[in-house]
Motif scaffolding. Structure first.
Motif, short mmCIF file in Angstrom:
data_model
loop_
_atom_site.label_atom_id
_atom_site.label_comp_id
_atom_site.label_asym_id
_atom_site.label_seq_id
_atom_site.Cartn_x
_atom_site.Cartn_y
_atom_site.Cartn_z
N TRP A 148 14.50 1.32 -3.24
CA TRP A 148 15.08 0.02 -3.61
C TRP A 148 15.39 -0.84 -2.38
CZ3 TRP A 148 13.45 0.49 -8.09
CH2 TRP A 148 13.61 1.67 -8.84
N LYS A 149 15.27 -0.25 -1.19
CA LYS A 149 15.45 -1.04 0.03
C LYS A 149 14.21 -1.84 0.38
CE LYS A 149 19.53 0.76 0.63
NZ LYS A 149 20.74 -0.05 0.29
N ASN B 186 0.83 -1.20 0.00
CA ASN B 186 0.00 0.00 0.00
C ASN B 186 0.87 1.26 0.00
OD1 ASN B 186 -1.35 2.26 1.77
ND2 ASN B 186 -3.03 1.06 0.91
N TYR B 187 0.61 2.13 -0.98
CA TYR B 187 1.41 3.35 -1.12
C TYR B 187 1.40 4.22 0.14
CZ TYR B 187 1.80 2.86 -6.26
OH TYR B 187 2.09 2.45 -7.53
N SER C 257 16.32 7.51 -7.82
CA SER C 257 17.77 7.55 -7.90
C SER C 257 18.37 6.27 -7.32
CB SER C 257 18.30 8.77 -7.14
OG SER C 257 17.99 8.68 -5.77
N GLN C 258 19.64 6.02 -7.64
CA GLN C 258 20.28 4.75 -7.29
C GLN C 258 20.28 4.48 -5.79
OE1 GLN C 258 21.56 2.48 -9.69
NE2 GLN C 258 21.57 1.14 -7.91
N LYS D 170 9.29 9.51 7.45
CA LYS D 170 9.88 9.48 8.78
C LYS D 170 11.40 9.28 8.74
CE LYS D 170 5.79 7.81 11.27
NZ LYS D 170 5.20 6.67 12.04
N ILE D 171 11.88 8.61 7.70
CA ILE D 171 13.32 8.35 7.63
C ILE D 171 14.01 9.23 6.57
CG2 ILE D 171 13.11 5.99 8.47
CD1 ILE D 171 13.39 5.01 5.60
N GLY D 172 13.25 10.25 6.08
CA GLY D 172 13.84 11.21 5.15
C GLY D 172 13.91 10.75 3.72
N GLY D 173 13.03 9.83 3.33
CA GLY D 173 13.03 9.33 1.97
C GLY D 173 11.71 9.58 1.26
N LYS D 174 11.67 9.27 -0.03
CA LYS D 174 10.46 9.40 -0.82
C LYS D 174 10.29 8.16 -1.69
CE LYS D 174 10.38 14.47 -1.28
NZ LYS D 174 10.40 15.60 -2.25
#
Length: 458
Positions: A290-291, A265-266, A284-285, A275-279
Motif C-alpha cells: 500500500w506504500k 512491472n511485477y 495485510s493493512q 530488499k526491504i523485507g516486504g512482499k
C-alpha cells in the motif's frame, strides 16, 4: 513421442496434484483455481485411456473444487472481481476446461450454469471505455486484453453484439501474437457454434453487478466520442487489489479525463520489496504493497480522510443504481473505509443528461472530532486552478471540474513518487505526463455536507 508425452503428463502433472502440498489453490476463489484445474483436466482427458483411475480422480477433484470457485468469482451477475486483464487470464482457462469436457465427454457437469457465468461476456465488453482504454482498476492494464473466451459466450448466448470490438482486434498483431496465442484455436472451436450473421453494435448502455467487486459501468453509446463512466466498490485487499474503492474513470470526446494508473512491472517491485523485507502479495493493512504510489488511495479517484490509508479489509457495497435517459448512476457506501473518521461517506457517480459527469459525496463527520477530507482526481489533462474550479485541458479541449455544496480548497499534488517520504521510493516508478488535482475540505465535528462535483465542457 506419444509415450513420452503420456509419461510427462502422468508423472509431472497428474501424480503431483495428488499431493496436498501442491494444491493449496483448490480452495482459492480466484484465477489460480481456474488455470490449474484447466491444465490438469486437459492433461487427464488427453491420456485418460493410459491411466483411467488417476485421470478420473483429477477430473472429479477439479469439478468439486472449481464449482465453488466459479460461483464465487462470477456470481451473481458476471463481474470478474480481479478486473478486465485477469478476466482474460482466468476465463480463458475456465472456458478451455469446459469446452474440453463438452468435446471429450459431452457435458461440463453443470459448471457453466453457475450464477453469473454466462453473463460475464457482457461485463468484459463494458470494461473498455469509449477512449479505447479499459477500466483498469486494481492490477489491470489499459488494453490489449485477449478476448478469446468471448467466442464461447457468444456461442452460448447467440449474441453477436459481444463481438463488436473483436472484429477490429482480429486484425491486430497483438491478437494473433498474445501470450496465449496457442489458445486462439479455442476461439475457432467455439466460433463453429455461432449462427451466421452480422456482428451488430451492442444496444445495452448500462451494466451493474454485485459480487466480490460490485461495479457499475455505463455509456451514452459505443462510438469514440460518446461518454463512459466506470466506478467500483468491493474490498481493497482482495486479490490484485489497490486502495481504489469508490474510484472511477471517465471518458468523453475520445479522451480519458479521469484515469487510473497502470500497475508497475511485477518483477521490479518484487525485487525491490524483497530488499526491504516486504512482499507484493502481502495484503495485510501494514504491507508495503500500500506504500506503492500507484496502489495508494491518495493516487486514485476516491476519498482520503485525515491523511490515512483505507481500511483494506473493509467492504464497500453498491447500494443503488439508476438507469434512465436523464441519469445513469450508482451509489456506494464508502463509510467502512475510514474506520470511524467519517460517520457517513456515500458516493454517487453519474452521467447526467448524456452530457456531463457528476460525483455527489454525502459526508458526515463523527460527533467527537472533525474530519479533513481529500477528494482526488487523477488525469493526463493539464490542470489550472481558477476562481470557478479547476480547468482541465487536453488535445485542445477544456473541461471545468467544479464542486458545489460547501467551501472547498482546490489543490494539486505531485505525481512523482520521489517527492514523498516513502520506504519504496527507490523502486517506485513515476508516470510522466500525469497530474493529480482535486480539493480538500474540513468537516467540523457532527457536520454534514453534500458536495456535488461536475465535469463539463468549458
Amino acid at each position: 513421442t506419444k509415450a513420452e508425452v503420456v509419461r510427462a503428463l502422468r508423472d509431472y502433472a497428474l501424480k503431483p496434484c495428488r499431493d496436498k502440498q501442491y494444491t493449496w489453490w483448490y480452495k482459492r476463489i480466484g484465477n489460480w483455481n481456474q488455470v490449474c484445474n484447466a491444465g490438469l483436466v486437459c492433461s487427464a482427458l488427453a491420456i485418460y485411456e493410459h491411466c483411467p483411475e488417476l485421470a478420473q480422480e483429477v477430473i472429479d477433484d477439479a469439478v468439486k473444487t472449481n464449482r465453488p470457485a466459479i460461483e464465487g468469482i462470477y456470481g451473481p451477475d458476471g463481474a470478474y472481481p480481479e478486473g478486465a486483464t485477469y478476466w482474460g487470464f482466468g476465463t480463458i482457462y475456465q472456458v478451455l476446461m469446459l469446452t474440453a469436457m463438452e468435446n471429450a465427454i459431452g457435458y461440463d457437469f453443470g459448471l457453466s450454469k453457475a450464477p453469473g457465468f454466462l453473463e460475464t461476456g457482457t461485463f468484459q465488453i463494458f470494461t473498455t471505455g469509449t477512449s479505447g482504454k479499459a477500466f483498469n482498476f486494481a492490477d489491470n492494464v489499459l488494453g490489449g486484453n485477449y478476448n478469446y473466451p468471448l467466442w464461447y459466450f457468444v456461442a452460448k448466448k447467440q449474441n453477436p453484439s459481444m463481438l463488436f470490438k473483436e472484429r477490429e482486434l482480429l486484425k491486430s498483431a497483438n491478437y494473433r501474437n498474445g501470450g496465449h496465442k496457442g489458445l486462439i484455436t479455442l476461439s475457432i472451436r467455439n466460433a463453429m457454434d455461432i449462427k451466421p450473421g452480422k456482428s451488430v453494435t451492442p444496444f445495452q448502455k448500462f451494466y451493474s453487478a454485485q459480487g466480490k467487486t460490485p461495479i457499475m459501468m455505463c455509456r451514452t453509446g459505443w462510438d469514440k466520442d460518446d461518454l463512459y463512466l466506470g466506478i467500483k466498490g468491493g474490498q481493497d485487499g482482495y486479490l490484485h487489489g489497490h486502495q481504489d474503492c469508490g474510484s472511477f474513470v471517465y471518458d468523453a470526446y475520445g479522451i480519458r479525463w479521469a484515469m487510473d494508473y497502470v500497475r508497475q512491472n511485477y518483477d521490479i517491485i518484487e525485487v525491490g520489496m524483497k530488499k526491504i523485507g516486504g512482499k507484493l502479495a502481502d495484503y495485510s493493512q501494514d504491507s508495503y504493497r500500500w506504500k506503492l504510489f500507484r496502489n495508494n488511495c491518495r493516487q486514485h479517484n476516491t476519498l482520503t480522510v485525515n491523511d490515512k490509508d483505507h481500511n483494506v479489509t473493509a467492504f464497500v457495497n453498491l447500494t443503488g443504481v439508476e438507469n434512465t435517459s436523464e441519469r445513469m448512476a450508482a451509489t456506494f457506501d464508502l463509510t467502512p473505509l475510514f474506520d470511524g473518521d467519517l460517520a457517513k461517506a456515500e458516493r454517487t457517480a453519474a452521467i447526467c443528461n448524456e452530457s456531463y459527469l457528476e460525483v455527489k459525496d454525502v459526508l458526515v463527520a463523527p460527533a467527537d472530532r472533525s474530519a479533513l477530507v481529500r477528494w482526488t482526481f487523477v488525469t493526463e489533462a493539464v490542470p489550472e486552478i481558477t476562481a470557478d474550479g479547476i480547468i482541465l485541458e487536453k488535445n485542445g479541449i477544456k473541461m471545468l471540474l467544479k464542486t458545489e455544496g460547501g467551501k472547498v480548497n482546490y489543490r494539486t499534488w505531485s505525481s512523482d513518487p520521489k517527492d514523498y517520504d516513502n520506504p519504496v521510493k527507490d523502486f517506485d516508478e513515476a508516470v510522466p505526463g500525469t497530474y493529480i488535482c482535486g480539493y480538500e475540505v474540513n468537516l467540523p465535528a457532527s457536520a454534514e455536507m453534500t458536495l456535488v462535483t461536475t465535469l463539463k465542457k468549458n
